[in-house]
Design an enzyme around this catalytic site. Structure first.
Site, mmCIF file in Angstrom:
data_model
loop_
_atom_site.group_PDB
_atom_site.id
_atom_site.type_symbol
_atom_site.label_atom_id
_atom_site.label_comp_id
_atom_site.label_asym_id
_atom_site.label_seq_id
_atom_site.Cartn_x
_atom_site.Cartn_y
_atom_site.Cartn_z
ATOM 1 C CE LYS A 75 -6.352 -1.357 9.369
ATOM 2 N NZ LYS A 75 -6.339 -1.089 7.929
ATOM 3 C CG ASP A 123 -7.179 -4.537 2.208
ATOM 4 O OD1 ASP A 123 -7.432 -4.786 1.023
ATOM 5 O OD2 ASP A 123 -6.195 -3.886 2.575
#
Length: 397
Positions: A75, A123
């Site tokens: 990410k 998250d």
């Protein structure tokens, strides 16, 4: 559990917007931008020859994104890339001239970036990427985290100067709260999931992921025949499936989407034929995949380009973490977080089931591509599951 894709759109061409987002031209732009990032270098591609022999396939290669830009996950490529693109676009509009990545640190661009705030729900890994991107350009970041995000992961984001905002509930609750607060404050939401009327920025996040795919294809000895990729909202899975479709055309590998049993929103969407939100139950250890509603852009790609959808259990993920940490034979030791190894867990589960093997064509000629999407982003939790600290595992790698 495994189901084949029976959607009416299966094997249809990508939507034109998705084909443009994941095009080779845009992927080259992503890689060019990446050259300007500190600590950039291609991440390792490991061959798991012993495991391939054990599972009865020709080869297994796994791209280890735990080393990406020092941030511990794939990410790092998405959120920060989207922030940089959005700042350059805003600067171009305000300055009335084209602005490129080489201008990012110029006083004029920095002055514009200082007026911008980027928000997102996370998250853990996506929020860290957005926070790093904002810090790089001199902007502000507001990161929304739900109840299940550990204090260690919150601290890992906060160190980059982001404002941390706790939200009671699930990831989906934090997404809704981030959208509300950002709208009220005039901030820009940089989400890795999409909803009606909000598609371009999540598409930029997906576009950022293509950098690792170009790296992988240049390093693979042969094109893969099968790809098992884990999914939360589906952004990564869609990026891989769409990009490989563009690269390989009708010779694209069979694509299998892997989710936790406790958060299988894409499999349930495939079952009913349209995007659905699933009920929140007991939390999964695969925290980065704990999503209960698919990204609309992600679903649009996967309904066309995935061959199958499957789930893995909590123990599947935990055992795969241990197996990567203590491999057999000459296979390298790999530190994979709870979500990072879910694709491999899916392959192992499918390879051990005669019906699934036959349905997917997993035979002695199958060449498998996987991505370890994260390292031990919560070291205490990793050690509790694996029984060894991640640093000790890497010493043996």
């Amino acid at each position: 559990m495994l189901i084949l894709n029976t959607h009416p759109d299966h094997d249809k061409a990508l939507d034109p917007a998705d084909a443009e987002t994941l095009s080779l031209e845009e992927a080259r732009t992503v890689e060019r931008f990446l050259q300007h990032r500190p600590n950039h270098e291609p991440t390792p591609l490991h061959a798991l020859d012993n495991l391939a022999k054990e599972l009865g396939v020709a080869s297994i290669h796994i791209k280890d994104e735990g080393f990406r830009l020092g941030l511990g996950s794939f990410k790092a490529l998405g959120g920060s890339y989207a922030v940089i693109r959005l700042v350059l676009e805003a600067a171009g509009r305000k300055l009335g001239q084209p602005v490129d990545i080489s201008d990012l640190q110029s006083p004029a661009v920095r002055k514009i970036a200082e007026t911008m705030t980027f928000g997102c729900a996370t998250d853990g890994n996506h929020g860290k990427s957005v926070a790093v991107g904002a810090r790089m350009v001199g902007a502000k970041a507001a990161i929304f985290v739900h109840s299940g995000v550990s204090d260690e992961r919150v601290a890992a984001i906060a160190q980059y100067g982001a404002e941390m905002i706790r939200v009671e509930g699930t990831y989906d609750d934090s997404v809704a709260e981030a959208e509300r607060v950002c709208r009220e404050n005039g901030w820009t939401v940089v989400s890795d999931t999409s909803w009606p009327g909000y598609e371009r920025i999540p598409s930029l996040v997906m576009q950022g992921y293509t950098a690792m795919l170009g790296e992988a294809l240049r390093a693979l000895p042969q094109p893969p025949t099968h790809v098992f990729i884990q999914a939360g909202v589906g952004g990564l899975a869609a990026a891989v499936a769409g990009y490989f479709d563009i690269v390989f055309g009708d010779k694209r590998p069979k694509f299998v989407v892997v989710e936790p049993e406790r958060a299988a929103c894409i499999l349930e969407s495939a079952r009913v034929g349209h995007p659905v939100k699933v009920e929140h139950g007991e939390a999964t250890i695969m925290a980065m995949l704990e999503c209960y509603e698919p990204s609309l852009v992600g679903w649009r790609v996967l309904s066309r380009k995935a061959e199958a959808f499957m789930t893995v259990s909590e123990e599947d993920a935990a055992e795969t973490m241990r197996r990567l940490a203590r491999p057999k034979g000459s296979d390298p030791a790999i530190v994979a977080g709870e979500s990072g190894c879910a694709g491999l867990a899916g392959l192992i589960r499918a390879a051990g089931d005669a019906e699934a093997r036959a349905a997917l064509g997993l035979d002695g000629n199958a060449r498998i591509f996987l991505i370890n999407t994260e390292t031990a982003t919560d070291k205490a939790r990793y050690e509790a599951i694996v029984g060894t600290a991640p640093d000790k595992v890497l010493e043996t790698a």
